[in-house]
Design a protein around this motif. Structure first.
Motif, PDB file in Angstrom:
ATOM      1  N   GLY A  11     -14.131 -13.058  10.208  1.00 57.46           N
ATOM      2  CA  GLY A  11     -13.318 -12.042  10.873  1.00 57.46           C
ATOM      3  C   GLY A  11     -14.112 -11.135  11.792  1.00 57.46           C
ATOM      4  N   GLY A  12     -15.426 -11.116  11.625  1.00 59.39           N
ATOM      5  CA  GLY A  12     -16.277 -10.329  12.517  1.00 59.39           C
ATOM      6  C   GLY A  12     -16.818  -9.042  11.932  1.00 59.39           C
ATOM      7  N   GLY A  13     -16.537  -8.763  10.658  1.00 61.60           N
ATOM      8  CA  GLY A  13     -17.015  -7.521  10.067  1.00 61.60           C
ATOM      9  C   GLY A  13     -18.525  -7.462   9.956  1.00 61.60           C
ATOM     10  N   LEU A  14     -19.150  -8.543   9.476  1.00 62.08           N
ATOM     11  CA  LEU A  14     -20.602  -8.578   9.377  1.00 62.08           C
ATOM     12  C   LEU A  14     -21.230  -8.481  10.760  1.00 62.08           C
TER      13      LEU A  14
ATOM     14  N   GLN B 104      -8.082 -15.265  13.327  1.00 66.49           N
ATOM     15  CA  GLN B 104      -8.418 -14.530  14.550  1.00 66.49           C
ATOM     16  C   GLN B 104      -9.441 -13.450  14.203  1.00 66.49           C
ATOM     17  N   PRO B 105     -10.519 -13.327  14.978  1.00 66.96           N
ATOM     18  CA  PRO B 105     -11.501 -12.278  14.689  1.00 66.96           C
ATOM     19  C   PRO B 105     -10.977 -10.912  15.111  1.00 66.96           C
ATOM     20  N   CYS B 106     -11.592  -9.866  14.568  1.00 64.19           N
ATOM     21  CA  CYS B 106     -11.165  -8.525  14.961  1.00 64.19           C
ATOM     22  C   CYS B 106     -11.519  -8.262  16.425  1.00 64.19           C
ATOM     23  N   ASP B 107     -10.727  -7.429  17.070  1.00 69.01           N
ATOM     24  CA  ASP B 107     -10.916  -7.144  18.492  1.00 69.01           C
ATOM     25  C   ASP B 107     -12.322  -6.642  18.788  1.00 69.01           C
ATOM     26  N   GLU B 108     -12.831  -5.766  17.923  1.00 70.45           N
ATOM     27  CA  GLU B 108     -14.105  -5.120  18.206  1.00 70.45           C
ATOM     28  C   GLU B 108     -15.262  -6.118  18.216  1.00 70.45           C
ATOM     29  N   SER B 109     -15.169  -7.182  17.425  1.00 73.84           N
ATOM     30  CA  SER B 109     -16.242  -8.176  17.419  1.00 73.84           C
ATOM     31  C   SER B 109     -16.366  -8.869  18.767  1.00 73.84           C
ATOM     32  N   VAL B 110     -15.239  -9.030  19.450  1.00 73.65           N
ATOM     33  CA  VAL B 110     -15.257  -9.638  20.787  1.00 73.65           C
ATOM     34  C   VAL B 110     -15.690  -8.611  21.824  1.00 73.65           C
ATOM     35  N   HIS B 111     -15.211  -7.386  21.696  1.00 71.49           N
ATOM     36  CA  HIS B 111     -15.586  -6.343  22.646  1.00 71.49           C
ATOM     37  C   HIS B 111     -17.078  -6.039  22.583  1.00 71.49           C
ATOM     38  N   ARG B 112     -17.644  -6.016  21.387  1.00 61.98           N
ATOM     39  CA  ARG B 112     -19.065  -5.682  21.255  1.00 61.98           C
ATOM     40  C   ARG B 112     -19.962  -6.759  21.849  1.00 61.98           C
ATOM     41  N   ALA B 113     -19.460  -7.972  21.933  1.00 53.95           N
ATOM     42  CA  ALA B 113     -20.238  -9.046  22.552  1.00 53.95           C
ATOM     43  C   ALA B 113     -20.375  -8.841  24.058  1.00 53.95           C
ATOM     44  N   GLN B 114     -19.583  -7.949  24.623  1.00 49.14           N
ATOM     45  CA  GLN B 114     -19.719  -7.616  26.035  1.00 49.14           C
ATOM     46  C   GLN B 114     -20.802  -6.568  26.269  1.00 49.14           C
ATOM     47  N   ARG B 115     -21.297  -5.943  25.169  1.00 46.01           N
ATOM     48  CA  ARG B 115     -22.321  -4.907  25.255  1.00 46.01           C
ATOM     49  C   ARG B 115     -23.654  -5.359  24.699  1.00 46.01           C
TER      50      ARG B 115
ATOM     51  N   THR C 256       0.835  -1.198   0.000  1.00 43.96           N
ATOM     52  CA  THR C 256       0.000   0.000   0.000  1.00 43.96           C
ATOM     53  C   THR C 256       0.873   1.252   0.000  1.00 43.96           C
ATOM     54  N   GLY C 257       0.797   2.022  -1.081  1.00 44.80           N
ATOM     55  CA  GLY C 257       1.596   3.235  -1.217  1.00 44.80           C
ATOM     56  C   GLY C 257       0.889   4.455  -0.655  1.00 44.80           C
ATOM     57  N   PRO C 258       1.565   5.608  -0.685  1.00 38.16           N
ATOM     58  CA  PRO C 258       1.008   6.820  -0.080  1.00 38.16           C
ATOM     59  C   PRO C 258      -0.269   7.325  -0.763  1.00 38.16           C
ATOM     60  N   GLN C 259      -0.480   6.968  -2.009  1.00 43.75           N
ATOM     61  CA  GLN C 259      -1.696   7.412  -2.693  1.00 43.75           C
ATOM     62  C   GLN C 259      -2.765   6.322  -2.761  1.00 43.75           C
ATOM     63  N   ASP C 260      -2.491   5.207  -2.090  1.00 46.01           N
ATOM     64  CA  ASP C 260      -3.435   4.094  -2.077  1.00 46.01           C
ATOM     65  C   ASP C 260      -4.266   4.100  -0.801  1.00 46.01           C
ATOM     66  N   ALA C 261      -5.448   3.532  -0.875  1.00 47.83           N
ATOM     67  CA  ALA C 261      -6.264   3.260   0.305  1.00 47.83           C
ATOM     68  C   ALA C 261      -6.289   1.758   0.526  1.00 47.83           C
ATOM     69  N   PHE C 262      -6.011   1.346   1.759  1.00 44.97           N
ATOM     70  CA  PHE C 262      -6.082  -0.075   2.072  1.00 44.97           C
ATOM     71  C   PHE C 262      -7.522  -0.429   2.436  1.00 44.97           C
ATOM     72  N   VAL C 263      -8.049  -1.445   1.792  1.00 46.32           N
ATOM     73  CA  VAL C 263      -9.435  -1.875   2.007  1.00 46.32           C
ATOM     74  C   VAL C 263      -9.399  -3.176   2.803  1.00 46.32           C
ATOM     75  N   HIS C 264      -9.593  -3.050   4.113  1.00 41.94           N
ATOM     76  CA  HIS C 264      -9.563  -4.232   4.976  1.00 41.94           C
ATOM     77  C   HIS C 264     -10.833  -5.053   4.763  1.00 41.94           C
ATOM     78  N   PRO C 265     -10.737  -6.377   4.743  1.00 48.45           N
ATOM     79  CA  PRO C 265     -11.936  -7.179   4.480  1.00 48.45           C
ATOM     80  C   PRO C 265     -12.942  -7.213   5.622  1.00 48.45           C
ATOM     81  N   PHE C 266     -12.513  -6.902   6.861  1.00 50.69           N
ATOM     82  CA  PHE C 266     -13.489  -6.992   7.962  1.00 50.69           C
ATOM     83  C   PHE C 266     -13.234  -6.059   9.142  1.00 50.69           C
ATOM     84  N   ASP C 267     -12.106  -5.394   9.221  1.00 52.45           N
ATOM     85  CA  ASP C 267     -11.771  -4.643  10.425  1.00 52.45           C
ATOM     86  C   ASP C 267     -11.595  -3.157  10.126  1.00 52.45           C
ATOM     87  N   ASP C 268     -12.712  -2.446   9.971  1.00 52.92           N
ATOM     88  CA  ASP C 268     -12.679  -1.012   9.728  1.00 52.92           C
ATOM     89  C   ASP C 268     -14.056  -0.447  10.080  1.00 52.92           C
TER      90      ASP C 268
END
Length: 307
Positions: free
Chosen positions: A160-163, A218-229, A118-130
């Protein structure tokens, strides 16, 4: 106009034998899966911020969505996939106009290379963690709230937990705080189940399930954290059960989905306590285009044969 479409949310007569089962048909998105909602939203936002190229890592469907979004927006795309990504998925990415790089034995290795590229003019498109991805996915719940009754439970597949993060966001902003989520995986790709049990993200040593598009070690951190709420429950089904459920959907509704999507549908026959007491069940039919009908039936025959 967004890149995704508004998908049907319909009551399935064949599946509604004991309670109402509603299907959110994300498999009908232009690129074949729910991924276009979040990926499209992310790509549009990054383009508005000045990105001149998109780079994505993927096991298949996220890369297909990124390729579709790039073509629609007139932005070049490069997708990095692992060796486990099917030839069909690779060809779809190429046919959609993106550059394709195959690297690594699993998604994490492909992901690491994609980040390096990913270069300076590129955007990285994460498959599930954004967060932008999750906001895009959340719109499917907005549609459900307009299209049908409030369900007693939402069933979905989790990789990964995005959905999952997106559906939870959608439930919250529609005031459905009391609607639990049943997150379903297959044996050998059950990192989320193990993470919920441990109370923190857990990485699998390897993916052994045939449902490779659930193959985030490994799932994204937020998918595990949100299960606490929010009430999030886990269910793990076999590959055979996931494939059988996908074949049943194909026969009942003339719609082909991947085994990863079949995992959520398989929950309907597992006798889970959460589903046993529900009067109305919503299933996110997340889709996936990397397994054609002939392969799905061949898998079903092989996995259901006596050993």
């Amino acid at each position: 106009m967004p890149l995704h479409i508004r998908t049907p949310y319909l009551r399935s007569s064949p599946l509604s034998q004991h309670q109402d089962v509603w299907l959110k048909l994300e498999a009908l998105q232009p690129c074949g899966s729910f991924k276009l909602r979040g990926v499209g939203a992310l790509c549009e936002a990054r383009l508005a911020q000045g990105a001149r190229g998109f780079i994505s890592s993927s096991g298949g469907n996220a890369g297909i969505a990124a390729a579709y979004a790039g073509r629609a927006l007139g932005v070049p795309v490069r997708v990095v996939v692992p060796e486990t990504t099917s030839a069909r998925a690779r060809q779809i990415i190429l046919d959609t106009g993106a550059q394709l790089t195959v690297h690594g034995s699993h998604w994490a290795e492909a992901h690491a290379l994609a980040e390096e590229l990913t270069g300076p003019q590129d955007a990285f498109v994460h498959p599930f963690d954004d967060p932008l991805l999750w906001q895009g996915h959340a719109v499917l719940v907005d549609e459900m709230a307009e299209q049908g009754p409030k369900p007693d439970v939402v069933v979905l597949s989790v990789g990964g937990g995005g959905l999952l993060c997106g559906v939870l966001e959608g439930l919250w902003r529609n005031g459905w705080f009391d609607v639990p989520v049943l997150a379903v995986e297959t044996v050998g790709a059950d990192s989320y189940a193990q993470s919920l049990k441990a109370g923190h993200p857990v990485a699998l040593p390897r993916i052994t399930s045939i449902a490779t598009t659930l193959g985030a070690k490994q799932p994204c951190d937020e998918s595990v954290h949100r299960a606490q709420r929010h009430p999030v429950h886990s269910l793990v089904v076999s590959d055979a059960e996931a494939v059988a459920a996908a074949v049943r959907l194909m026969d009942d509704h003339r719609l082909v989905v991947e085994p990863a999507c079949g995992a959520a549908l398989a929950a309907l026959t597992q006798g889970h306590p959460l589903l046993n007491v529900a009067r109305s069940i919503a299933v996110v039919v997340c889709g996936g285009v990397t397994t054609p009908d002939t392969e799905l039936r061949a898998l079903h025959a092989r996995l259901s044969a006596p050993h």
